[in-house]
Design a protein around this motif. Structure first.
Motif, short mmCIF file in Angstrom:
data_model
loop_
_atom_site.label_atom_id
_atom_site.label_comp_id
_atom_site.label_asym_id
_atom_site.label_seq_id
_atom_site.Cartn_x
_atom_site.Cartn_y
_atom_site.Cartn_z
N GLY A 16 -22.10 47.51 40.51
CA GLY A 16 -20.73 47.33 40.94
C GLY A 16 -19.71 47.79 39.92
O GLY A 16 -20.07 48.37 38.88
N SER A 17 -18.44 47.53 40.23
CA SER A 17 -17.33 47.99 39.40
C SER A 17 -16.35 46.85 39.13
O SER A 17 -16.21 45.93 39.95
CB SER A 17 -16.58 49.13 40.08
OG SER A 17 -17.42 50.25 40.29
N LEU A 18 -15.70 46.94 38.00
CA LEU A 18 -14.60 46.04 37.63
C LEU A 18 -13.60 46.83 36.82
O LEU A 18 -13.97 47.80 36.13
CB LEU A 18 -15.11 44.88 36.77
CG LEU A 18 -15.72 43.65 37.41
CD1 LEU A 18 -16.18 42.67 36.33
CD2 LEU A 18 -14.75 42.98 38.36
N THR A 19 -12.35 46.40 36.88
CA THR A 19 -11.32 46.98 36.03
C THR A 19 -10.66 45.89 35.21
O THR A 19 -10.18 44.89 35.77
CB THR A 19 -10.25 47.71 36.85
OG1 THR A 19 -10.87 48.76 37.60
CG2 THR A 19 -9.20 48.32 35.94
N LEU A 20 -10.66 46.05 33.91
CA LEU A 20 -9.98 45.13 33.00
C LEU A 20 -8.61 45.70 32.63
O LEU A 20 -8.46 46.92 32.50
CB LEU A 20 -10.80 44.92 31.73
CG LEU A 20 -12.25 44.46 31.90
CD1 LEU A 20 -12.89 44.25 30.52
CD2 LEU A 20 -12.32 43.19 32.72
N SER A 21 -7.65 44.79 32.46
CA SER A 21 -6.32 45.18 32.01
C SER A 21 -5.93 44.33 30.83
O SER A 21 -6.33 43.17 30.72
CB SER A 21 -5.30 44.99 33.14
OG SER A 21 -5.62 45.74 34.26
N CYS A 22 -5.10 44.90 29.96
CA CYS A 22 -4.59 44.17 28.81
C CYS A 22 -3.18 44.63 28.54
O CYS A 22 -2.96 45.81 28.25
CB CYS A 22 -5.47 44.40 27.59
SG CYS A 22 -4.84 43.71 26.05
N ALA A 23 -2.24 43.70 28.64
CA ALA A 23 -0.83 44.02 28.42
C ALA A 23 -0.36 43.39 27.12
O ALA A 23 -0.55 42.18 26.90
CB ALA A 23 0.00 43.51 29.58
N ALA A 24 0.27 44.19 26.29
CA ALA A 24 0.81 43.72 25.02
C ALA A 24 2.31 43.50 25.16
O ALA A 24 3.01 44.30 25.79
CB ALA A 24 0.54 44.73 23.92
N SER A 25 2.79 42.41 24.55
CA SER A 25 4.21 42.13 24.58
C SER A 25 4.64 41.58 23.23
O SER A 25 3.83 41.01 22.49
CB SER A 25 4.54 41.13 25.69
OG SER A 25 3.88 39.90 25.47
N GLY A 26 5.93 41.74 22.95
CA GLY A 26 6.46 41.26 21.68
C GLY A 26 7.34 42.31 21.04
O GLY A 26 7.78 43.26 21.68
N SER A 27 7.56 42.14 19.75
CA SER A 27 8.43 43.04 19.01
C SER A 27 7.65 44.25 18.52
O SER A 27 7.36 44.40 17.33
CB SER A 27 9.04 42.28 17.83
OG SER A 27 9.98 43.08 17.17
N ILE A 28 7.34 45.12 19.45
CA ILE A 28 6.43 46.24 19.21
C ILE A 28 7.18 47.53 18.97
O ILE A 28 8.03 47.92 19.77
CB ILE A 28 5.48 46.41 20.41
CG1 ILE A 28 4.61 45.15 20.59
CG2 ILE A 28 4.60 47.64 20.23
CD1 ILE A 28 3.83 45.12 21.89
N PHE A 29 6.84 48.19 17.86
CA PHE A 29 7.37 49.54 17.61
C PHE A 29 6.45 50.57 18.27
O PHE A 29 6.92 51.47 18.96
CB PHE A 29 7.50 49.79 16.11
CG PHE A 29 7.97 51.16 15.76
CD1 PHE A 29 7.10 52.13 15.25
CD2 PHE A 29 9.31 51.51 15.92
CE1 PHE A 29 7.55 53.39 14.93
CE2 PHE A 29 9.77 52.78 15.60
CZ PHE A 29 8.89 53.72 15.11
N SER A 30 5.16 50.44 18.00
CA SER A 30 4.17 51.32 18.63
C SER A 30 2.79 50.68 18.54
O SER A 30 2.58 49.77 17.73
CB SER A 30 4.15 52.71 17.98
OG SER A 30 3.67 52.64 16.66
N ILE A 31 1.88 51.16 19.36
CA ILE A 31 0.50 50.67 19.35
C ILE A 31 -0.45 51.86 19.27
O ILE A 31 -0.44 52.72 20.14
CB ILE A 31 0.16 49.85 20.61
CG1 ILE A 31 1.17 48.73 20.83
CG2 ILE A 31 -1.24 49.26 20.47
CD1 ILE A 31 0.93 47.92 22.10
N ASN A 32 -1.25 51.88 18.21
CA ASN A 32 -2.21 52.97 18.05
C ASN A 32 -3.33 52.57 17.12
O ASN A 32 -3.07 52.31 15.94
CB ASN A 32 -1.51 54.22 17.50
CG ASN A 32 -2.35 55.46 17.67
OD1 ASN A 32 -3.12 55.58 18.62
ND2 ASN A 32 -2.22 56.38 16.75
N PRO A 33 -4.56 52.44 17.60
CA PRO A 33 -4.99 52.67 18.97
C PRO A 33 -4.97 51.37 19.78
O PRO A 33 -4.59 50.32 19.26
CB PRO A 33 -6.44 53.13 18.79
CG PRO A 33 -6.90 52.30 17.62
CD PRO A 33 -5.70 52.17 16.71
N MET A 34 -5.38 51.46 21.02
CA MET A 34 -5.73 50.31 21.85
C MET A 34 -7.20 50.47 22.23
O MET A 34 -7.73 51.57 22.23
CB MET A 34 -4.88 50.22 23.12
CG MET A 34 -3.39 50.10 22.85
SD MET A 34 -2.42 49.78 24.34
CE MET A 34 -2.62 47.98 24.48
#
Length: 122
Positions: A16-34
């Motif tokens: 089977g299949s699944l999709t995971l999600s992850c949302a980042a919030s806050g005082s973020i300048f940039s995100i690298n990597p995820m």
């Protein structure tokens, strides 16, 4: 600070299949990597996949060809599409983000989600 909120885990049959999600919030300048890591009881947390801000990807050999990582930079969100799931994919999946904060954009801080259980079983 920064929060990572994961969703999408659950129980799925082999193949089977699944999709995971992850949302980042806050005082973020940039995100690298995820990225995504996974852990089973008594074992270390292992890399599943990572994606840079330029969308360069890296996968563990065990998931190549079955899992796809993607991100929406505007939403600070990373996804993991998991297909052809196997029993050995059962684990707690953790979201990872290397975050530069608005207050200190020259430093990369490590943030982790709370983990989401993925169980592959018939």
């Amino acid at each position: 600070q920064v929060q990572l909120v994961e969703s999408g885990g659950g129980l799925v049959q082999p193949g089977g299949s699944l999709t995971l999600s992850c949302a980042a919030s806050g005082s973020i300048f940039s995100i690298n990597p995820m990225g995504w890591y996974r852990q089973t009881p008594g074992k270390e947390r292992d890399l599943v996949a990572t994606i840079t801000i330029g969308r360069t990807t890296n996968y563990a050999d065990s998931v190549k060809g079955r899992f796809t990582i993607s991100r929406d930079n505007a939403k600070n969100t990373v996804y993991l599409q998991m297909n052809s799931l196997k029993r050995e994919d059962t684990a707690v999946y953790y979201c990872y983000a290397g975050v530069r904060l608005m207050s200190s954009f020259n430093i990369v801080n490590d943030y982790w989600g709370q983990g989401t259980q993925v169980t592959v079983s018939s």
